[in-house]
Write an enzyme that holds these catalytic residues in place. Structure first.
Site, short mmCIF file in Angstrom:
data_model
loop_
_atom_site.label_atom_id
_atom_site.label_comp_id
_atom_site.label_asym_id
_atom_site.label_seq_id
_atom_site.Cartn_x
_atom_site.Cartn_y
_atom_site.Cartn_z
N GLU A 199 22.53 0.09 -14.64
CA GLU A 199 22.81 -1.08 -13.81
C GLU A 199 23.53 -2.14 -14.65
O GLU A 199 22.92 -2.76 -15.52
CB GLU A 199 21.52 -1.66 -13.24
CG GLU A 199 21.76 -2.90 -12.38
CD GLU A 199 20.53 -3.78 -12.23
OE1 GLU A 199 20.40 -4.45 -11.19
OE2 GLU A 199 19.70 -3.80 -13.17
N ASP A 234 17.39 0.01 -15.55
CA ASP A 234 17.43 -1.37 -15.09
C ASP A 234 18.04 -2.27 -16.17
O ASP A 234 17.87 -2.04 -17.37
CB ASP A 234 16.00 -1.82 -14.76
CG ASP A 234 15.94 -3.21 -14.20
OD1 ASP A 234 16.51 -3.44 -13.11
OD2 ASP A 234 15.31 -4.09 -14.84
N GLY A 243 0.77 -1.24 0.00
CA GLY A 243 0.00 0.00 0.00
C GLY A 243 0.79 1.29 0.00
O GLY A 243 0.22 2.38 -0.04
#
Length: 647
Positions: free
Chosen positions: A389, A360, A193
């Protein structure tokens, strides 16, 4: 009924044979059947005319005054490729219309005028000279000085946040009906959440701690069936995941961060999307993805990119394979795919005022595409920054990707920054391995001695941990002295420091299952109403947690105002008896960092360092808040660090 519809609108002819729009047609027939008067019939005809054939156009808008003027618009809707688009506007010229084997797509090449002004440009879609749909493509006004936005630099300290696990600022978006996965806070891989509002609510905390840049793990829509909390399976490249907020809320985060002197970095994944992405379930063309009709996992042999002996099949199996079965690999050799991804990165930068992007799985993408991608961004925003990365253990691999590197194969990169995994591995191992030859501080010393391989070693991201590895406190076996030594190292060594949320309060929930990323990415204390501990206020934190939080706050705020740490020359002295030291020097300022990983105190003879301190007498010991003499030998306590500001 059909004759009645054909009499008033040609839109029915476009829609009636398209299954996707069948429900619209059936609903219309029902409504007409319920009509009792010509007046109501006319109204229903007008309602029908307002139905949209075009489901989406991407990018949905652009900005006047950009360097990127040649755009390719992806137009999507059921059975639309027989429509003829027209633009009658001096700001935009329609250069060409491209169709594919999928009738649900059109690709429009447009040219925006160099002298364009903010405007709503109407793109009209015709069938047999009858207007059947219209899209208002807005050319927005740019934010003032947007082209000169400053990227993250060595003056910054980056705070990495996994949004779902940081703070739940809006309880109403925890469970969205149309999303495939339901929230489950009892599941380490479930949705908890946390959201963008939670980050906004706690910008004060982030700033007070001394962090100047926020890197968010992906926040784009990730409408997958399970483990969607992490965000790395994008299902819509132009939409913030509704469980995190909205596009406008993300923009608000960018604006409020900027007002507070905090930069915003967005995590992007050009290599792959999620298997529930709408253009995976309905691909624009037969080669939109690699291995489009059959899942083939990547070999993960990243070295094939640089290997002069690599076979073609090994290169292909690495670059074209899917990361996992739910992450189909985008075919960036396809120029339409390439342009789509480039435009998307520029769009988000301009929309949210980003200070940078973290990319990424950088070496899994097509390397020539990544050259085009990084060049386009750096050309549009010359002061920008992008960090890639590349999870490799040697600078020979990492340095290949950095801008300015002269490579053996002629490859040219425009990527400014990389994550310094070699230094992270070397230093973290040095804190806990043996004291035999080749172990200990010799590892980071050797890693830094290889900095000549990098065109710009200062522009590397240094970090003790991140979202994909065990927490740093876990890595040092929960030894608080080694932990503090490591934080000093990463805050003072060359490069741009990055710390993972919760590191500043010793978060280490993964000691029993260190490979469980869901546990690594645990909830930040105080981020949920039912938490007993609150790291934002300090309530119910342990004495050790409060100590480390105060330690971080002092160290990072000290760093924030020290240009000698940001840009100073690094001079390191080879470790002796597991005491390792280095200097940062800029103009008349000098900082000396000393690390002792022994289980006993050590006497450091200062005569060895006379080349730098021969005329110096005193230094301020930052961590212990006292003034010491450096004419005499220095006692370095067991498993400790010193930061000495030379007077």
């Amino acid at each position: 009924m059909e004759k009645l519809l054909e009499k008033f609108t040609d839109k029915y002819l476009v829609m009636k044979n398209n299954m996707k729009n069948l429900i619209k047609v059936l609903s219309l027939v029902f409504l007409f059947g319920a009509c009792d008067s010509n007046e109501s019939t006319d109204k229903k005809i007008e309602d029908f005319k307002s139905l949209k054939l075009i489901d989406r156009i991407e990018p949905p808008n652009w900005w006047a005054g950009m360097k990127t003027l040649e755009l390719q618009l992806l137009v999507y809707g059921a059975g639309i490729n027989d429509l003829v688009p027209r633009i009658n506007n001096s700001n935009i010229e329609l250069k060409s219309i491209n169709k594919t084997e999928n009738p649900n797509y059109l690709f429009l090449d447009i040219l925006i005028s160099e002298n364009s002004n903010p405007d709503n440009v109407e793109i009209d879609f015709y069938r047999d000279d009858i207007l059947v749909d219209r899209y208002n493509f807005e050319l927005k006004k740019r934010e003032e000085n947007a082209k000169n936005i400053e990227g993250f630099t060595t003056s910054d300290v980056m705070y990495l946040i996994t949004p779902d696990r940081f703070a739940n600022g809006d309880l109403s978006n925890d469970d969205i009906e149309e999303m495939r996965e339901r929230p489950d806070r009892n599941n380490s891989f479930g949705l908890h959440g946390g959201d963008i509002q939670g980050v906004i609510n706690n910008l004060d905390y982030i700033k007070e701690m001394g962090f100047t840049t926020v890197w968010l793990n992906p926040v784009l829509e990730n409408n997958m069936e399970r483990a969607s909390y992490h965000g790395y399976s994008t299902t819509d490249y132009y939409k913030i995941d509704p469980r995190f907020g909205t596009n406008e809320l993300f923009k608000e985060l960018g604006l409020k961060s900027k007002e507070m002197g905090i930069k915003l970095v967005m995590d992007m994944i050009p290599n792959h999307c999620g298997s529930f992405h709408w253009f995976f379930t309905d691909p624009p063309m037969l080669n939109w993805f690699n291995n489009q009709n059959e899942f083939k996992q990547t070999s993960h042999r990243r070295e094939t990119v640089q290997d002069i002996y690599a076979s073609e099949i090994d290169k292909k199996e690495h670059a074209d394979g899917w990361f996992v079965e739910t992450m189909p690999d985008l075919n960036q050799k396809n120029p339409i795919v390439s342009k789509y991804l480039i435009q998307n990165a520029i769009w988000w930068t301009e929309f949210a005022g980003l200070a940078g992007i973290r990319v990424d799985t950088y070496p899994y993408s097509d390397k020539d595409f990544m050259t085009d991608w990084t060049y386009a961004l750096m050309n549009e925003y010359p002061n920008y920054n992008i960090v890639g990365e590349e999870w490799a253990d040697t600078p020979t691999i990492i340095s290949y990707w950095q801008r300015g590197k002269v490579n053996h194969d002629g490859y040219v990169s425009y990527l400014p920054t990389l994550m310094d995994f070699p230094l992270q591995m070397a230093f973290n191992e040095s804190l806990t391995d043996g004291f035999r030859y080749g172990m200990g501080f010799r590892k980071p010393y050797r890693s830094l001695a290889s900095d000549f391989l990098y065109p710009d070693p200062n522009n590397l991201l240094v970090f003790p941990d991140n979202h994909d590895m065990a927490r740093f406190f876990t890595q040092v076996n929960k030894d608080i002295d080694l932990f503090k030594m490591g934080i000093v190292f990463y805050a003072t060594i060359r490069g741009i420091p990055q710390f993972y949320y919760g590191t500043e309060i010793l978060m280490s929930p993964d000691e029993k299952r260190p490979g469980n990323h869901g546990l690594v990415r645990t909830e930040f204390p105080g981020g949920w109403p039912d938490h007993i501990k609150n790291a934002f206020t300090g309530e119910n934190l342990t004495d050790e947690e409060l100590e480390i939080q105060s330690f971080f706050k002092k160290l990072l705020n000290w760093r924030k105002n020290n240009n000698v740490i940001h840009n100073g020359k690094l001079i390191q002295f080879a470790p002796k008896d597991e005491v390792y030291s280095y200097f940062r020097i800029l103009d008349d300022k000098m900082v000396w960092v000393i690390l002792n990983r022994n289980n006993s105190s050590k006497i450091l003879k200062t005569e060895r360092f006379t080349e730098l301190i021969s005329e110096k007498k005193f230094a301020y010991d930052l961590l212990n808040d006292n003034r010491i003499s450096i004419l005499d030998d220095i006692i370095v306590e067991k498993k400790s660090a010193l930061i000495l500001e030379i007077e």
